[in-house]
Scaffold this motif. Structure first.
Motif, PDB file in Angstrom:
ATOM      1  N   LEU A   3      82.367  41.493  64.452  1.00  0.00           N
ATOM      2  CA  LEU A   3      82.762  40.165  64.902  1.00  0.00           C
ATOM      3  C   LEU A   3      82.742  40.171  66.418  1.00  0.00           C
ATOM      4  N   ASP A   4      82.063  39.164  67.011  1.00  0.00           N
ATOM      5  CA  ASP A   4      81.995  39.118  68.467  1.00  0.00           C
ATOM      6  C   ASP A   4      81.572  37.718  68.898  1.00  0.00           C
ATOM      7  N   SER A   5      81.532  37.518  70.202  1.00  0.00           N
ATOM      8  CA  SER A   5      81.099  36.267  70.809  1.00  0.00           C
ATOM      9  C   SER A   5      79.579  36.202  70.831  1.00  0.00           C
ATOM     10  N   ILE A   6      79.035  34.998  70.709  1.00  0.00           N
ATOM     11  CA  ILE A   6      77.584  34.831  70.773  1.00  0.00           C
ATOM     12  C   ILE A   6      77.030  35.392  72.081  1.00  0.00           C
ATOM     13  N   GLU A   7      77.799  35.285  73.164  1.00  0.00           N
ATOM     14  CA  GLU A   7      77.340  35.802  74.461  1.00  0.00           C
ATOM     15  C   GLU A   7      77.081  37.308  74.414  1.00  0.00           C
ATOM     16  N   GLN A   8      77.693  38.015  73.479  1.00  0.00           N
ATOM     17  CA  GLN A   8      77.529  39.464  73.370  1.00  0.00           C
ATOM     18  C   GLN A   8      76.453  39.891  72.371  1.00  0.00           C
ATOM     19  N   LEU A   9      75.854  38.927  71.692  1.00  0.00           N
ATOM     20  CA  LEU A   9      74.895  39.245  70.627  1.00  0.00           C
ATOM     21  C   LEU A   9      73.784  40.176  71.095  1.00  0.00           C
ATOM     22  N   GLN A  10      73.265  39.958  72.280  1.00  0.00           N
ATOM     23  CA  GLN A  10      72.182  40.785  72.838  1.00  0.00           C
ATOM     24  C   GLN A  10      72.557  42.272  72.850  1.00  0.00           C
ATOM     25  N   ASN A  11      73.833  42.567  72.997  1.00  0.00           N
ATOM     26  CA  ASN A  11      74.278  43.961  73.092  1.00  0.00           C
ATOM     27  C   ASN A  11      74.137  44.741  71.786  1.00  0.00           C
ATOM     28  N   TYR A  12      73.834  44.072  70.693  1.00  0.00           N
ATOM     29  CA  TYR A  12      73.737  44.733  69.391  1.00  0.00           C
ATOM     30  C   TYR A  12      72.294  45.058  68.990  1.00  0.00           C
ATOM     31  N   THR A  13      71.340  44.810  69.874  1.00  0.00           N
ATOM     32  CA  THR A  13      69.943  45.081  69.534  1.00  0.00           C
ATOM     33  C   THR A  13      69.652  46.578  69.378  1.00  0.00           C
ATOM     34  N   ALA A  14      70.416  47.423  70.032  1.00  0.00           N
ATOM     35  CA  ALA A  14      70.226  48.871  69.853  1.00  0.00           C
ATOM     36  C   ALA A  14      70.607  49.283  68.429  1.00  0.00           C
ATOM     37  N   PHE A  15      71.596  48.618  67.880  1.00  0.00           N
ATOM     38  CA  PHE A  15      72.042  48.881  66.505  1.00  0.00           C
ATOM     39  C   PHE A  15      71.070  48.301  65.491  1.00  0.00           C
ATOM     40  N   LEU A  16      70.605  47.074  65.761  1.00  0.00           N
ATOM     41  CA  LEU A  16      69.714  46.368  64.845  1.00  0.00           C
ATOM     42  C   LEU A  16      68.674  45.613  65.696  1.00  0.00           C
ATOM     43  N   PRO A  17      67.515  46.243  65.962  1.00  0.00           N
ATOM     44  CA  PRO A  17      66.536  45.666  66.892  1.00  0.00           C
ATOM     45  C   PRO A  17      66.104  44.224  66.575  1.00  0.00           C
ATOM     46  N   ALA A  18      66.091  43.835  65.310  1.00  0.00           N
ATOM     47  CA  ALA A  18      65.671  42.475  64.948  1.00  0.00           C
ATOM     48  C   ALA A  18      66.612  41.406  65.493  1.00  0.00           C
ATOM     49  N   ILE A  19      67.780  41.797  65.939  1.00  0.00           N
ATOM     50  CA  ILE A  19      68.695  40.831  66.549  1.00  0.00           C
ATOM     51  C   ILE A  19      68.057  40.200  67.783  1.00  0.00           C
ATOM     52  N   GLU A  20      67.145  40.912  68.419  1.00  0.00           N
ATOM     53  CA  GLU A  20      66.433  40.351  69.581  1.00  0.00           C
ATOM     54  C   GLU A  20      65.736  39.045  69.202  1.00  0.00           C
ATOM     55  N   LYS A  21      65.178  38.970  67.994  1.00  0.00           N
ATOM     56  CA  LYS A  21      64.522  37.747  67.533  1.00  0.00           C
ATOM     57  C   LYS A  21      65.533  36.623  67.320  1.00  0.00           C
ATOM     58  N   VAL A  22      66.726  36.975  66.875  1.00  0.00           N
ATOM     59  CA  VAL A  22      67.794  35.982  66.711  1.00  0.00           C
ATOM     60  C   VAL A  22      68.208  35.446  68.083  1.00  0.00           C
ATOM     61  N   VAL A  23      68.386  36.328  69.035  1.00  0.00           N
ATOM     62  CA  VAL A  23      68.765  35.932  70.398  1.00  0.00           C
ATOM     63  C   VAL A  23      67.707  34.989  70.973  1.00  0.00           C
ATOM     64  N   ALA A  24      66.443  35.337  70.830  1.00  0.00           N
ATOM     65  CA  ALA A  24      65.362  34.492  71.352  1.00  0.00           C
ATOM     66  C   ALA A  24      65.372  33.130  70.666  1.00  0.00           C
ATOM     67  N   TYR A  25      65.564  33.104  69.360  1.00  0.00           N
ATOM     68  CA  TYR A  25      65.607  31.834  68.624  1.00  0.00           C
ATOM     69  C   TYR A  25      66.778  30.979  69.089  1.00  0.00           C
ATOM     70  N   MET A  26      67.939  31.580  69.265  1.00  0.00           N
ATOM     71  CA  MET A  26      69.129  30.830  69.686  1.00  0.00           C
ATOM     72  C   MET A  26      68.908  30.149  71.041  1.00  0.00           C
ATOM     73  N   LYS A  27      68.085  30.738  71.887  1.00  0.00           N
ATOM     74  CA  LYS A  27      67.794  30.139  73.199  1.00  0.00           C
ATOM     75  C   LYS A  27      66.914  28.899  73.089  1.00  0.00           C
ATOM     76  N   THR A  28      66.243  28.718  71.945  1.00  0.00           N
ATOM     77  CA  THR A  28      65.309  27.599  71.792  1.00  0.00           C
ATOM     78  C   THR A  28      65.927  26.381  71.112  1.00  0.00           C
ATOM     79  N   ILE A  29      67.139  26.508  70.601  1.00  0.00           N
ATOM     80  CA  ILE A  29      67.706  25.403  69.824  1.00  0.00           C
ATOM     81  C   ILE A  29      68.898  24.762  70.527  1.00  0.00           C
ATOM     82  N   ASP A  30      69.177  23.546  70.114  1.00  0.00           N
ATOM     83  CA  ASP A  30      70.391  22.854  70.530  1.00  0.00           C
ATOM     84  C   ASP A  30      71.419  23.121  69.440  1.00  0.00           C
ATOM     85  N   PRO A  31      72.493  23.863  69.732  1.00  0.00           N
ATOM     86  CA  PRO A  31      73.473  24.211  68.697  1.00  0.00           C
ATOM     87  C   PRO A  31      74.130  22.999  68.038  1.00  0.00           C
ATOM     88  N   LYS A  32      74.009  21.830  68.642  1.00  0.00           N
ATOM     89  CA  LYS A  32      74.591  20.622  68.055  1.00  0.00           C
ATOM     90  C   LYS A  32      73.627  19.941  67.080  1.00  0.00           C
TER      91      LYS A  32
END
Length: 149
Positions: A3-32
């Motif tokens: 459990l963590d803040s979305i701002e910290q999501l990038q820090n988990y890519t070493a644990f699960l490299p595919a998270i990088e794709k999630v981070v990139a996708y999140m930058k392209t969308i409007d969360p609303k």
């Protein structure tokens, strides 16, 4: 479970490299503005399911687990609570594992509960049984499925 803040999501890519794709996708969308349907980010390896659902009581939420995908759930609404239990300690399956849906349900009770606030995420791995949708109100989230199995 993580459990963590979305701002910290990038820090988990070493644990699960595919998270990088999630981070990139999140930058392209409007969360609303949730996507209207499932979006394939990296084919069957990483995809996202938008979810708007009515919350339920803890006594109604069933533990579930997955064999193939990790669930990375991003809270965009007011909040949500999840029940959690070590999957290896679950002894009351309600039926067989469905390979088509990558899910098995359990009648066991969670051993702990965790509340996720807006702009936080929770990551459940296949060894985490989790009971979602516990909340008094509407739940708005993105459920990222990350292939790990």
């Amino acid at each position: 479970m993580i459990l963590d803040s979305i701002e910290q999501l990038q820090n988990y890519t070493a644990f699960l490299p595919a998270i990088e794709k999630v981070v990139a996708y999140m930058k392209t969308i409007d969360p609303k503005k949730l996507p209207a349907e499932k979006v394939y980010i990296d084919g069957e390896n990483v995809f996202v399911i938008p979810s708007v659902a009515k919350g339920k009581g803890a006594d109604e939420a069933m533990l579930e687990a997955h064999n193939v995908y990790a669930d990375l759930q991003v809270c965009l609404g007011s909040g949500e609570t999840f029940g959690w239990k070590d999957r290896n300690m679950c002894i009351k399956p309600t039926g067989e594992y469905s390979s088509e849906s990558d899910i098995i349900f359990f009648e066991d009770q969670p051993t702990t509960y965790v509340s996720v606030a807006s702009n936080e995420f929770v990551l459940f791995m296949p060894w985490d049984a989790h009971a979602p949708l516990i909340y008094d109100g509407e739940i708005v989230k993105l459920i990222f499925k990350i292939k790990v199995g």
